[in-house]
Scaffold this motif. Structure first.
Motif, PDB file in Angstrom:
ATOM      1  N   ILE A   1       0.928  -1.047   0.137  1.00  0.00           N
ATOM      2  CA  ILE A   1      -0.043   0.035   0.057  1.00  0.00           C
ATOM      3  C   ILE A   1       0.893   1.187   0.052  1.00  0.00           C
ATOM      4  O   ILE A   1       0.669   2.140  -0.719  1.00  0.00           O
ATOM      5  CB  ILE A   1      -0.940   0.012   1.218  1.00  0.00           C
ATOM      6  N   GLU A   2       2.027   1.109   0.818  1.00  0.00           N
ATOM      7  CA  GLU A   2       2.807   2.375   0.796  1.00  0.00           C
ATOM      8  C   GLU A   2       3.550   2.600  -0.468  1.00  0.00           C
ATOM      9  O   GLU A   2       3.594   3.541  -1.006  1.00  0.00           O
ATOM     10  CB  GLU A   2       3.882   2.288   2.059  1.00  0.00           C
ATOM     11  N   GLY A   3       3.854   1.488  -1.230  1.00  0.00           N
ATOM     12  CA  GLY A   3       4.366   1.480  -2.382  1.00  0.00           C
ATOM     13  C   GLY A   3       3.569   2.179  -3.392  1.00  0.00           C
ATOM     14  O   GLY A   3       3.990   2.843  -4.397  1.00  0.00           O
ATOM     15  N   GLN A   4       2.101   1.601  -3.406  1.00  0.00           N
ATOM     16  CA  GLN A   4       1.206   2.167  -4.161  1.00  0.00           C
ATOM     17  C   GLN A   4       1.058   3.875  -4.102  1.00  0.00           C
ATOM     18  O   GLN A   4       1.171   4.612  -5.056  1.00  0.00           O
ATOM     19  CB  GLN A   4      -0.119   1.809  -4.162  1.00  0.00           C
ATOM     20  N   PHE A   5       1.188   4.186  -2.841  1.00  0.00           N
ATOM     21  CA  PHE A   5       1.039   5.751  -2.424  1.00  0.00           C
ATOM     22  C   PHE A   5       2.317   6.542  -3.051  1.00  0.00           C
ATOM     23  O   PHE A   5       2.200   7.565  -3.727  1.00  0.00           O
ATOM     24  CB  PHE A   5       1.081   5.958  -1.024  1.00  0.00           C
ATOM     25  N   ALA A   6       3.361   5.757  -2.872  1.00  0.00           N
ATOM     26  CA  ALA A   6       4.556   6.423  -3.201  1.00  0.00           C
ATOM     27  C   ALA A   6       4.806   6.602  -4.611  1.00  0.00           C
ATOM     28  O   ALA A   6       5.367   7.664  -5.166  1.00  0.00           O
ATOM     29  CB  ALA A   6       6.185   5.604  -2.772  1.00  0.00           C
ATOM     30  N   PHE A   7       4.437   5.717  -5.325  1.00  0.00           N
ATOM     31  CA  PHE A   7       4.636   5.817  -6.799  1.00  0.00           C
ATOM     32  C   PHE A   7       3.329   6.239  -7.536  1.00  0.00           C
ATOM     33  O   PHE A   7       3.280   6.365  -8.699  1.00  0.00           O
ATOM     34  CB  PHE A   7       4.920   4.423  -7.602  1.00  0.00           C
ATOM     35  N   GLY A   8       2.334   6.990  -7.042  1.00  0.00           N
ATOM     36  CA  GLY A   8       1.265   7.573  -7.367  1.00  0.00           C
ATOM     37  C   GLY A   8       0.401   6.738  -8.240  1.00  0.00           C
ATOM     38  O   GLY A   8       0.178   6.924  -9.413  1.00  0.00           O
ATOM     39  N   ARG A   9       0.020   5.624  -7.870  1.00  0.00           N
ATOM     40  CA  ARG A   9      -0.785   4.858  -8.438  1.00  0.00           C
ATOM     41  C   ARG A   9      -2.149   5.339  -8.923  1.00  0.00           C
ATOM     42  O   ARG A   9      -2.605   6.158  -8.160  1.00  0.00           O
ATOM     43  CB  ARG A   9      -1.324   3.460  -7.742  1.00  0.00           C
ATOM     44  N   GLU A  10      -2.335   5.438 -10.309  1.00  0.00           N
ATOM     45  CA  GLU A  10      -3.512   6.099 -10.920  1.00  0.00           C
ATOM     46  C   GLU A  10      -4.663   5.221 -11.216  1.00  0.00           C
ATOM     47  O   GLU A  10      -4.377   4.180 -11.391  1.00  0.00           O
ATOM     48  CB  GLU A  10      -2.959   6.876 -12.307  1.00  0.00           C
ATOM     49  N   THR A  11      -5.533   5.526 -10.644  1.00  0.00           N
ATOM     50  CA  THR A  11      -6.913   4.576 -10.879  1.00  0.00           C
ATOM     51  C   THR A  11      -8.127   5.548 -11.210  1.00  0.00           C
ATOM     52  O   THR A  11      -8.313   6.820 -11.033  1.00  0.00           O
ATOM     53  CB  THR A  11      -7.040   3.751  -9.473  1.00  0.00           C
ATOM     54  N   ASP A  12      -8.995   4.734 -11.836  1.00  0.00           N
ATOM     55  CA  ASP A  12     -10.363   5.551 -12.441  1.00  0.00           C
ATOM     56  C   ASP A  12     -11.283   5.722 -11.072  1.00  0.00           C
ATOM     57  O   ASP A  12     -12.076   6.293 -11.230  1.00  0.00           O
ATOM     58  CB  ASP A  12     -10.942   4.687 -13.461  1.00  0.00           C
ATOM     59  N   ASP A  13     -10.909   4.894 -10.105  1.00  0.00           N
ATOM     60  CA  ASP A  13     -11.838   4.722  -8.817  1.00  0.00           C
ATOM     61  C   ASP A  13     -11.469   5.846  -7.950  1.00  0.00           C
ATOM     62  O   ASP A  13     -10.320   5.905  -7.254  1.00  0.00           O
ATOM     63  CB  ASP A  13     -11.771   3.359  -8.174  1.00  0.00           C
ATOM     64  N   PRO A  14     -12.320   7.056  -7.734  1.00  0.00           N
ATOM     65  CA  PRO A  14     -11.808   8.085  -6.601  1.00  0.00           C
ATOM     66  C   PRO A  14     -11.549   7.549  -5.434  1.00  0.00           C
ATOM     67  O   PRO A  14     -11.145   8.429  -4.603  1.00  0.00           O
ATOM     68  CB  PRO A  14     -12.943   9.345  -7.189  1.00  0.00           C
ATOM     69  N   SER A  15     -12.458   6.938  -5.084  1.00  0.00           N
ATOM     70  CA  SER A  15     -12.626   6.406  -3.577  1.00  0.00           C
ATOM     71  C   SER A  15     -11.226   5.258  -3.128  1.00  0.00           C
ATOM     72  O   SER A  15     -11.043   4.947  -2.012  1.00  0.00           O
ATOM     73  CB  SER A  15     -13.682   5.721  -3.260  1.00  0.00           C
ATOM     74  N   TRP A  16     -10.344   5.080  -4.282  1.00  0.00           N
ATOM     75  CA  TRP A  16      -9.169   3.981  -4.089  1.00  0.00           C
ATOM     76  C   TRP A  16      -8.379   4.649  -2.796  1.00  0.00           C
ATOM     77  O   TRP A  16      -8.137   3.751  -1.948  1.00  0.00           O
ATOM     78  CB  TRP A  16      -8.816   3.965  -5.311  1.00  0.00           C
ATOM     79  N   ARG A  17      -7.887   5.856  -2.942  1.00  0.00           N
ATOM     80  CA  ARG A  17      -7.103   6.437  -1.982  1.00  0.00           C
ATOM     81  C   ARG A  17      -7.713   6.135  -0.556  1.00  0.00           C
ATOM     82  O   ARG A  17      -7.083   5.889   0.234  1.00  0.00           O
ATOM     83  CB  ARG A  17      -6.811   7.817  -2.311  1.00  0.00           C
ATOM     84  N   THR A  18      -8.956   6.500  -0.367  1.00  0.00           N
ATOM     85  CA  THR A  18      -9.798   6.566   0.784  1.00  0.00           C
ATOM     86  C   THR A  18      -9.525   5.202   1.575  1.00  0.00           C
ATOM     87  O   THR A  18      -9.438   4.787   2.797  1.00  0.00           O
ATOM     88  CB  THR A  18     -11.005   6.881   1.033  1.00  0.00           C
ATOM     89  N   ARG A  19     -10.032   4.381   0.611  1.00  0.00           N
ATOM     90  CA  ARG A  19     -10.023   2.923   1.122  1.00  0.00           C
ATOM     91  C   ARG A  19      -8.519   2.329   1.391  1.00  0.00           C
ATOM     92  O   ARG A  19      -8.382   1.491   2.301  1.00  0.00           O
ATOM     93  CB  ARG A  19     -10.590   2.091  -0.032  1.00  0.00           C
ATOM     94  N   ALA A  20      -7.621   2.717   0.633  1.00  0.00           N
ATOM     95  CA  ALA A  20      -6.309   2.367   0.857  1.00  0.00           C
ATOM     96  C   ALA A  20      -5.903   2.949   2.220  1.00  0.00           C
ATOM     97  O   ALA A  20      -5.159   2.194   2.820  1.00  0.00           O
ATOM     98  CB  ALA A  20      -5.427   2.512  -0.458  1.00  0.00           C
ATOM     99  N   GLU A  21      -6.044   4.102   2.236  1.00  0.00           N
ATOM    100  CA  GLU A  21      -5.605   4.613   3.581  1.00  0.00           C
ATOM    101  C   GLU A  21      -6.266   4.126   4.785  1.00  0.00           C
ATOM    102  O   GLU A  21      -5.766   3.899   5.868  1.00  0.00           O
ATOM    103  CB  GLU A  21      -6.149   6.429   3.628  1.00  0.00           C
ATOM    104  N   ILE A  22      -7.602   3.471   4.737  1.00  0.00           N
ATOM    105  CA  ILE A  22      -8.269   2.815   5.764  1.00  0.00           C
ATOM    106  C   ILE A  22      -7.559   1.620   5.926  1.00  0.00           C
ATOM    107  O   ILE A  22      -7.448   1.250   7.039  1.00  0.00           O
ATOM    108  CB  ILE A  22      -9.842   2.701   5.359  1.00  0.00           C
TER     109      ILE A  22
END
Length: 150
Positions: free
Chosen positions: A47-68
């Motif tokens: 998860i931290e790697g996805q944040f660090a490399f700026g994983r782009e997705t079409d789902d706007p709620s992805w970042r919130t779910r990943a943080e949770i």
């Protein structure tokens, strides 16, 4: 640290990568706990790697779910580490108890062999006298009232 009594999904009930869930109480060995801890650490790094490399997705709620998910994984680590510690102490205690029981039974067997040999050499009369003398010297040990033949 006090483990909460009500299960908290993702914290005291750990979500595994295969989609199953396990409660901390259901973890029965320290090795199993270590495997789950390694899985949690792997998920945190992913998860931290996805944040660090700026994983782009079409789902706007992805970042919130990943943080949770990251927050829950991090919160479950200390509770799992505590459980592993409890299990390790119990496993060590059990192993130590088993080795002490083996030593104790060997010592008891030696004592019993000595008593039988002494009984054969000295006879019943002398052994009864030795028993009575021992009972006089340490009466607390003989409180059960059983004689030398028991």
């Amino acid at each position: 640290m006090n483990i909460p009594s009500a299960p908290i999904r993702g914290v005291t009930t750990i979500l595994l990568q295969d989609g199953s869930e396990i409660t901390l109480d259901a973890i029965e060995t320290s090795a199993h706990g270590q495997a789950i801890l390694a899985e949690i650490d792997e998920a945190i790094l992913a998860i931290e790697g996805q944040f660090a490399f700026g994983r782009e997705t079409d789902d706007p709620s992805w970042r919130t779910r990943a943080e949770i998910a990251l927050k829950r994984k991090r919160r479950s680590r200390p509770l799992l580490q505590e459980r592993i510690g409890v299990l390790r102490r119990a496993e060590r205690s059990l192993a130590l108890g088993a080795s002490q029981a083996a030593v104790s039974s060997k010592v008891d067997a030696k004592r019993q062999a000595f008593v039988h040999a002494a009984y054969e050499l000295l006879g019943h009369e002398a052994c009864t006298e030795v028993w009575a003398r021992a009972q006089q010297k340490q009466p607390g040990l003989f409180a059960d009232g059983r004689g030398p033949d028991a």
